[in-house]
Write an enzyme that holds these catalytic residues in place. Structure first.
Site, PDB file in Angstrom:
ATOM      1  N   ARG A  62     -17.584   3.660   5.246  1.00 22.29           N
ATOM      2  CA  ARG A  62     -16.466   3.120   4.466  1.00 22.29           C
ATOM      3  C   ARG A  62     -15.298   2.696   5.371  1.00 22.29           C
ATOM      4  O   ARG A  62     -14.683   1.655   5.187  1.00 22.29           O
ATOM      5  CB  ARG A  62     -16.017   4.240   3.533  1.00 22.29           C
ATOM      6  CG  ARG A  62     -15.056   3.928   2.483  1.00 22.29           C
ATOM      7  CD  ARG A  62     -14.793   5.220   1.723  1.00 22.29           C
ATOM      8  NE  ARG A  62     -15.848   5.508   0.795  1.00 22.29           N
ATOM      9  CZ  ARG A  62     -15.884   5.047  -0.458  1.00 22.29           C
ATOM     10  NH1 ARG A  62     -14.898   4.313  -0.902  1.00 22.29           N
ATOM     11  NH2 ARG A  62     -16.878   5.326  -1.247  1.00 22.29           N
ATOM     12  N   GLU A  68       0.863  -1.194   0.000  1.00 24.05           N
ATOM     13  CA  GLU A  68       0.000   0.000   0.000  1.00 24.05           C
ATOM     14  C   GLU A  68       0.894   1.237   0.000  1.00 24.05           C
ATOM     15  O   GLU A  68       1.823   1.336   0.787  1.00 24.05           O
ATOM     16  CB  GLU A  68      -0.915  -0.034   1.235  1.00 24.05           C
ATOM     17  CG  GLU A  68      -1.600   1.268   1.584  1.00 24.05           C
ATOM     18  CD  GLU A  68      -2.477   1.866   0.476  1.00 24.05           C
ATOM     19  OE1 GLU A  68      -3.206   1.118  -0.192  1.00 24.05           O
ATOM     20  OE2 GLU A  68      -2.393   3.105   0.280  1.00 24.05           O
ATOM     21  N   GLN A  69       0.553   2.192  -0.853  1.00 22.20           N
ATOM     22  CA  GLN A  69       1.395   3.393  -0.951  1.00 22.20           C
ATOM     23  C   GLN A  69       1.272   4.306   0.271  1.00 22.20           C
ATOM     24  O   GLN A  69       2.201   5.031   0.607  1.00 22.20           O
ATOM     25  CB  GLN A  69       1.037   4.185  -2.206  1.00 22.20           C
ATOM     26  CG  GLN A  69      -0.373   4.754  -2.189  1.00 22.20           C
ATOM     27  CD  GLN A  69      -0.746   5.542  -3.437  1.00 22.20           C
ATOM     28  OE1 GLN A  69       0.059   5.658  -4.355  1.00 22.20           O
ATOM     29  NE2 GLN A  69      -1.944   6.081  -3.481  1.00 22.20           N
ATOM     30  N   ASP A 103     -11.754  -0.985  -8.878  1.00 21.69           N
ATOM     31  CA  ASP A 103     -11.762   0.235  -9.699  1.00 21.69           C
ATOM     32  C   ASP A 103     -10.617   0.264 -10.713  1.00 21.69           C
ATOM     33  O   ASP A 103     -10.735   0.934 -11.741  1.00 21.69           O
ATOM     34  CB  ASP A 103     -11.651   1.478  -8.802  1.00 21.69           C
ATOM     35  CG  ASP A 103     -13.000   1.903  -8.231  1.00 21.69           C
ATOM     36  OD1 ASP A 103     -13.983   1.169  -8.417  1.00 21.69           O
ATOM     37  OD2 ASP A 103     -13.065   2.973  -7.602  1.00 21.69           O
ATOM     38  N   TYR A 146     -28.539   8.813   4.383  1.00 20.16           N
ATOM     39  CA  TYR A 146     -28.928   7.600   5.119  1.00 20.16           C
ATOM     40  C   TYR A 146     -28.133   7.507   6.414  1.00 20.16           C
ATOM     41  O   TYR A 146     -27.072   8.109   6.542  1.00 20.16           O
ATOM     42  CB  TYR A 146     -28.752   6.338   4.262  1.00 20.16           C
ATOM     43  CG  TYR A 146     -27.411   6.135   3.574  1.00 20.16           C
ATOM     44  CD1 TYR A 146     -26.322   5.581   4.246  1.00 20.16           C
ATOM     45  CD2 TYR A 146     -27.243   6.439   2.229  1.00 20.16           C
ATOM     46  CE1 TYR A 146     -25.119   5.355   3.590  1.00 20.16           C
ATOM     47  CE2 TYR A 146     -26.035   6.223   1.572  1.00 20.16           C
ATOM     48  CZ  TYR A 146     -24.975   5.673   2.263  1.00 20.16           C
ATOM     49  OH  TYR A 146     -23.783   5.445   1.616  1.00 20.16           O
TER      50      TYR A 146
HETATM   51  C1  LIG Z   1     -19.268   9.328  -3.906  1.00 22.30           C
HETATM   52  C2  LIG Z   1     -19.066   7.842  -4.002  1.00 22.30           C
HETATM   53  C3  LIG Z   1     -19.966   6.984  -3.409  1.00 22.30           C
HETATM   54  C4  LIG Z   1     -19.799   5.597  -3.532  1.00 22.30           C
HETATM   55  N1  LIG Z   1     -20.728   4.786  -2.962  1.00 22.30           N
HETATM   56  C5  LIG Z   1     -20.603   3.451  -3.108  1.00 22.30           C
HETATM   57  C6  LIG Z   1     -21.575   2.576  -2.540  1.00 22.30           C
HETATM   58  O1  LIG Z   1     -22.546   3.028  -1.928  1.00 22.30           O
HETATM   59  N2  LIG Z   1     -21.406   1.233  -2.690  1.00 22.30           N
HETATM   60  C7  LIG Z   1     -20.339   0.710  -3.368  1.00 22.30           C
HETATM   61  O2  LIG Z   1     -20.231  -0.520  -3.484  1.00 22.30           O
HETATM   62  N3  LIG Z   1     -19.407   1.514  -3.922  1.00 22.30           N
HETATM   63  C8  LIG Z   1     -19.508   2.863  -3.807  1.00 22.30           C
HETATM   64  N4  LIG Z   1     -18.570   3.677  -4.362  1.00 22.30           N
HETATM   65  C9  LIG Z   1     -17.455   3.075  -5.129  1.00 22.30           C
HETATM   66  C10 LIG Z   1     -16.336   2.563  -4.234  1.00 22.30           C
HETATM   67  O3  LIG Z   1     -15.906   3.593  -3.379  1.00 22.30           O
HETATM   68  C11 LIG Z   1     -15.160   2.080  -5.059  1.00 22.30           C
HETATM   69  O4  LIG Z   1     -15.617   1.297  -6.137  1.00 22.30           O
HETATM   70  C12 LIG Z   1     -14.210   1.227  -4.209  1.00 22.30           C
HETATM   71  O5  LIG Z   1     -13.701   1.992  -3.156  1.00 22.30           O
HETATM   72  C13 LIG Z   1     -13.059   0.680  -5.060  1.00 22.30           C
HETATM   73  O6  LIG Z   1     -12.147   0.009  -4.238  1.00 22.30           O
HETATM   74  P1  LIG Z   1     -10.699  -0.357  -4.780  1.00 22.30           P
HETATM   75  O7  LIG Z   1     -10.050  -1.109  -3.677  1.00 22.30           O
HETATM   76  O8  LIG Z   1     -10.795  -0.976  -6.123  1.00 22.30           O
HETATM   77  O9  LIG Z   1      -9.986   1.044  -5.017  1.00 22.30           O
HETATM   78  P2  LIG Z   1      -9.572   2.169  -3.957  1.00 22.30           P
HETATM   79  O10 LIG Z   1     -10.562   2.257  -2.867  1.00 22.30           O
HETATM   80  O11 LIG Z   1      -9.295   3.394  -4.753  1.00 22.30           O
HETATM   81  O12 LIG Z   1      -8.211   1.626  -3.317  1.00 22.30           O
HETATM   82  C14 LIG Z   1      -6.989   1.679  -4.013  1.00 22.30           C
HETATM   83  C15 LIG Z   1      -5.855   1.559  -3.000  1.00 22.30           C
HETATM   84  O13 LIG Z   1      -4.645   1.423  -3.713  1.00 22.30           O
HETATM   85  C16 LIG Z   1      -3.689   2.317  -3.200  1.00 22.30           C
HETATM   86  N5  LIG Z   1      -2.787   2.637  -4.309  1.00 22.30           N
HETATM   87  C17 LIG Z   1      -3.050   3.392  -5.406  1.00 22.30           C
HETATM   88  N6  LIG Z   1      -1.998   3.434  -6.222  1.00 22.30           N
HETATM   89  C18 LIG Z   1      -1.015   2.700  -5.622  1.00 22.30           C
HETATM   90  C19 LIG Z   1       0.307   2.362  -5.992  1.00 22.30           C
HETATM   91  N7  LIG Z   1       0.859   2.783  -7.142  1.00 22.30           N
HETATM   92  N8  LIG Z   1       1.042   1.589  -5.139  1.00 22.30           N
HETATM   93  C20 LIG Z   1       0.492   1.128  -3.982  1.00 22.30           C
HETATM   94  N9  LIG Z   1      -0.761   1.431  -3.586  1.00 22.30           N
HETATM   95  C21 LIG Z   1      -1.520   2.194  -4.398  1.00 22.30           C
HETATM   96  C22 LIG Z   1      -4.507   3.500  -2.689  1.00 22.30           C
HETATM   97  O14 LIG Z   1      -3.778   4.249  -1.715  1.00 22.30           O
HETATM   98  C23 LIG Z   1      -5.719   2.798  -2.106  1.00 22.30           C
HETATM   99  O15 LIG Z   1      -5.495   2.383  -0.788  1.00 22.30           O
HETATM  100  C24 LIG Z   1     -18.702   5.065  -4.257  1.00 22.30           C
HETATM  101  C25 LIG Z   1     -17.769   5.932  -4.826  1.00 22.30           C
HETATM  102  C26 LIG Z   1     -17.951   7.294  -4.734  1.00 22.30           C
HETATM  103  C27 LIG Z   1     -16.948   8.189  -5.381  1.00 22.30           C
END
Ligand SMILES: Cc1cc2nc3c(=O)[nH]c(=O)nc-3n(C[C@H](O)[C@H](O)[C@H](O)COP(=O)(O)OP(=O)(O)OC[C@H]3O[C@@H](n4cnc5c(N)ncnc54)[C@H](O)[C@@H]3O)c2cc1C
Length: 397
Positions: free
Chosen positions: A102, A26-27, A288, A211
């Site tokens: 979250r 993790e960065q 994502d 909510y």
């Molecule tokens: C306003 C809003 C509301 C939302 N509501 C919902 C909801 O109600 N329900 C739902 O299911 N989803 C919701 N989402 C979507 C959800 O937040 C994301 O889809 C989810 O957080 C994605 O998780 P992830 O682990 O793929 O990415 P992220 O949460 O972006 O995690 C990525 C991680 O990787 C790390 N990282 C990045 N680059 C590097 C690198 N080069 N080296 C090492 N580490 C790195 C980051 O620091 C971070 O910790 C919402 C999003 C938004 C914007």
């Protein structure tokens, strides 16, 4: 594993539960989530069960009674889905609808990962690029460190470096929508505005969602509007005056809630076109990084957790032949993720409709005069999503 967000921790846990050792890079200086609420569909509760997390999640989440859409100009109720009802649970195999902070969801995953001997959690490790010589993967970290592994999962989010290297498809698409988010303590929410529902006030080019969170101790607010502002990141402060201007013509209930908050955090909402392939040999993407989506179906984190469970199942079924497992995983996931990605855009258009289109929306979504109020709801419109997925138990046929 690159990235210790919800997706990265979920897949680390899913692999460790199947006996595999995992390192998470993790960065950030610590593993933590910022932001506000996450909605949890019955589809993800099935995944929590598979990961052994149900009771930990239950300690924090709230189960709303309804998902309600209100017209922010007239105050009329447009549509209501009774998600707290027995019929909903019965329809979705006993799984419920929930909302969670979250940070709480991330903490549940982090606690579970920390308790697994096979998981090593490493901070201040920023991935820059990978090499795949065929029999292993080399991950290059900022500062010159090089790590060797038998496979690499890029769960590094919307701005994924792993994706940039693998797909070279440029920056995410800026939607032109901005989200302001804030969390209010229960005591600051006027009693008449407190509801155990997920409420969406749909206005022209705007919407407000609220909510309860954390056993009802908090109230989550997310206000979305159209704007051409563009700033990367999740932790930028918003402009409360701009927000008030955007919602100036809306119902007093909306404005009274917005007025409760002076400090907002802002997100510029982005997504991407769905892609068919996001694996390359022993490297794949998840969450994502693979399929960023607008939040209008509230499913981005749900999909990342589904990804995690499917990926780990196929990895084991393949006899830990990761290149093969990643192809199966991608085949199993891309259409469902793409459907959520594209449907979320339509939902945004429906929420933000104005003029006659807004009236058509309200007319179209309203229960018809022939609707029998005593009839058992079918939940037909959401079944494709909330029925969820089967966890693989064998190689694809
Ligand atoms: C306003 C809003 C509301 C939302 N509501 C919902 C909801 O109600 N329900 C739902 O299911 N989803 C919701 N989402 C979507 C959800 O937040 C994301 O889809 C989810 O957080 C994605 O998780 P992830 O682990 O793929 O990415 P992220 O949460 O972006 O995690 C990525 C991680 O990787 C790390 N990282 C990045 N680059 C590097 C690198 N080069 N080296 C090492 N580490 C790195 C980051 O620091 C971070 O910790 C919402 C999003 C938004 C914007």
């Amino acid at each position: 594993m690159l990235g210790g967000g919800i997706g990265g921790l979920a897949v680390a846990l899913a692999l460790a539960r199947r006996g595999r050792a995992v390192r998470v890079f993790e960065q950030g200086a610590e593993f933590k989530e910022i932001g506000a609420g996450i909605q949890l569909g019955p589809n993800v509760y099935r995944m929590f069960e598979a990961l052994g997390l149900t009771s930990a999640i239950e300690r924090y989440c709230v189960h709303p009674d309804n998902l309600v859409m209100m017209d922010a100009l007239t105050g009329e109720e447009v549509i209501r889905l009774h998600v707290g009802a027995d019929a909903f649970q019965e329809r979705f195999s006993g799984y419920r609808y929930g909302v969670i902070h979250r940070g709480d969801l991330h903490q549940v995953l982090l606690d579970a990962c920390s308790a697994e001997r096979g998981i090593e959690l490493l901070t201040l490790k920023k991935g820059e690029r990978f090499e795949d010589p065929g029999d292993r993967v080399l991950l290059h970290l900022e500062g010159g460190e090089r790590v060797e592994a038998c496979a690499l999962i890029g769960a590094d989010g919307l701005w994924s470096r792993m994706r940039a290297q693998m797909l070279a498809d440029g920056k995410p698409r800026v939607s032109g929508h901005i989200a302001y988010r804030a969390v209010l303590p229960r005591a600051e929410v006027p009693d008449d505005l407190w509801q155990n529902n997920v409420v969406l006030w749909a206005g022209p080019k705007t919407h407000l969602v609220h909510y309860p969170l954390r056993r009802g101790e908090l109230y989550n607010l997310v206000a979305v509007f159209h704007s051409d502002r563009y700033e990367e990141g999740w932790d930028v402060f918003g402009d409360a005056d701009e927000l008030r201007r955007k919602f100036a013509n809306e119902r007093p209930e909306v404005k009274r809630l917005l007025d409760k908050i002076n400090v907002w955090k802002m997100w510029v909402l982005c997504d991407r076109e769905p892609v068919r392939h996001y694996s390359q040999g022993r490297v794949t993407l998840l969450g994502d990084a693979a399929h960023p989506m607008l939040q209008y179906l509230a499913q981005g984190a749900n999909m990342a957790i589904e990804d995690a469970v499917v990926l780990a199942a196929y990895a084991e079924i393949s006899g830990w032949d990761f290149a093969r497992a990643f192809r199966w995983y991608e085949d199993a996931r891309y259409l469902r993720n793409a459907r959520v990605q594209t449907t979320a855009r339509y939902y945004g258009d429906i929420y933000h409709a104005s003029g006659v289109v807004r009236e058509v929306r309200n007319w179209f979504l309203a229960p018809g005069p022939e609707a029998d109020p005593g009839a058992k709801p079918s939940f037909e419109g959401v079944a494709w999503l909330y029925d969820g997925i089967r966890i693989p138990t064998a190689a694809p046929g």
